[in-house]
Write a protein that holds these residues in place. Structure first.
Motif, PDB file in Angstrom:
ATOM      1  N   GLU A  27      -3.861  11.779  12.546  1.00 14.31           N
ATOM      2  CA  GLU A  27      -4.108  11.130  11.610  1.00 14.31           C
ATOM      3  C   GLU A  27      -4.407  12.230  10.399  1.00 14.31           C
ATOM      4  O   GLU A  27      -4.867  13.313  10.667  1.00 14.31           O
ATOM      5  N   LEU A 114      -7.238   1.084   4.664  1.00 13.88           N
ATOM      6  CA  LEU A 114      -6.652   0.300   6.279  1.00 13.88           C
ATOM      7  C   LEU A 114      -6.776  -1.032   6.404  1.00 13.88           C
ATOM      8  O   LEU A 114      -5.898  -1.549   7.007  1.00 13.88           O
ATOM      9  N   LEU A 117      -3.420  -2.405   4.943  1.00 16.66           N
ATOM     10  CA  LEU A 117      -2.299  -1.896   5.821  1.00 16.66           C
ATOM     11  C   LEU A 117      -2.375  -2.810   7.170  1.00 16.66           C
ATOM     12  O   LEU A 117      -1.565  -2.523   7.853  1.00 16.66           O
ATOM     13  N   VAL A 119      -4.789  -2.353   9.454  1.00 12.57           N
ATOM     14  CA  VAL A 119      -5.195  -1.605  10.835  1.00 12.57           C
ATOM     15  C   VAL A 119      -6.598  -1.940  11.390  1.00 12.57           C
ATOM     16  O   VAL A 119      -7.391  -2.406  10.237  1.00 12.57           O
ATOM     17  N   HIS A 153      -2.154   8.240   4.284  1.00 17.72           N
ATOM     18  CA  HIS A 153      -2.593   7.227   5.203  1.00 17.72           C
ATOM     19  C   HIS A 153      -1.623   6.010   5.353  1.00 17.72           C
ATOM     20  O   HIS A 153      -1.274   5.761   6.259  1.00 17.72           O
ATOM     21  N   ARG A 154      -1.098   5.834   4.151  1.00 16.17           N
ATOM     22  CA  ARG A 154      -0.111   4.790   4.172  1.00 16.17           C
ATOM     23  C   ARG A 154       1.106   5.412   5.090  1.00 16.17           C
ATOM     24  O   ARG A 154       1.750   4.498   5.810  1.00 16.17           O
ATOM     25  N   PHE A 156       0.976   7.703   7.256  1.00 18.18           N
ATOM     26  CA  PHE A 156       1.074   7.697   8.896  1.00 18.18           C
ATOM     27  C   PHE A 156       0.898   6.223   9.643  1.00 18.18           C
ATOM     28  O   PHE A 156       1.380   6.009  10.682  1.00 18.18           O
ATOM     29  N   HIS A 157       0.380   5.089   8.921  1.00 19.08           N
ATOM     30  CA  HIS A 157       0.397   3.808   9.372  1.00 19.08           C
ATOM     31  C   HIS A 157       1.765   3.257   9.446  1.00 19.08           C
ATOM     32  O   HIS A 157       2.162   2.292  10.349  1.00 19.08           O
ATOM     33  N   GLU A 160       3.432   4.910  12.443  1.00 15.74           N
ATOM     34  CA  GLU A 160       2.805   4.544  13.691  1.00 15.74           C
ATOM     35  C   GLU A 160       3.426   2.985  14.036  1.00 15.74           C
ATOM     36  O   GLU A 160       3.668   2.764  15.115  1.00 15.74           O
ATOM     37  N   GLY A 161       3.700   2.159  13.028  1.00 20.29           N
ATOM     38  CA  GLY A 161       4.229   0.880  13.080  1.00 20.29           C
ATOM     39  C   GLY A 161       5.674   1.025  13.661  1.00 20.29           C
ATOM     40  O   GLY A 161       6.048   0.164  14.360  1.00 20.29           O
TER      41      GLY A 161
END
Length: 163
Positions: A27, A114, A117, A119, A153-154, A156-157, A160-161
């Protein structure tokens, strides 16, 4: 909020450290501990991908300062960070007596990002540092860098997806 132009370089380093965390599969959070004279004393980035969710850079810097600095040095120091401390890190910061926190993006901003997104919320309530450690001097957010943190952060997520 009183963030001096001379402090922006420390905040930029925090964003670089957050990007390093992201490149390592973690993260995107990064923090720098700076002494009263402006000397960088220690820095770190998030390491929660190891499975230990307490490996936040702010927590690590609080522990480092307790081991290496006098109470007077800690009270004169500043932690610069890409994101406002979570409650765990805010408490650690207050317990060791570090003088000031300067953050790029607030907990409220992160919570909004988040949620947008999709999360799920964290297992610990999101609180402002002032709500956890009312005696700590806190400055932030810093709008000119917040967009960079948001982008990390966008990314990372989104990554992650796909994983």
């Amino acid at each position: 909020m009183v963030v001096k132009d001379t402090e922006i370089r420390h905040l930029r380093r925090c964003v670089e450290l957050a990007a390093s965390a992201l490149e390592a599969g973690d993260e995107p959070f990064g923090s720098v501990l700076v002494g009263a004279d402006g000397t960088v004393l220690a820095e770190d980035h998030n390491r929660v991908a190891s499975g230990d969710r307490t490996r936040h850079p702010e927590f690590e810097l609080a522990r480092w300062s307790a081991a290496h600095l006098t109470p007077e040095e800690r009270s004169a120091a500043t932690v610069y960070t890409s994101g406002e401390h979570c409650p765990m890190c805010a408490a650690a910061h207050a317990w060791v007596g570090i003088g000031r926190i300067v953050y790029v993006a607030s907990s409220e901003q992160l919570e909004t990002w988040l949620a947008e997104l999709g999360v799920p919320p964290p297992p610990v309530r999101t609180l402002a540092v002032r709500d956890v450690a009312p005696g700590v001097t806190v400055d932030g957010p810093v709008p000119e860098l917040a967009g960079e943190v948001h982008a990390l952060h966008r990314r990372f997520h989104a990554d992650e997806g796909r994983g």
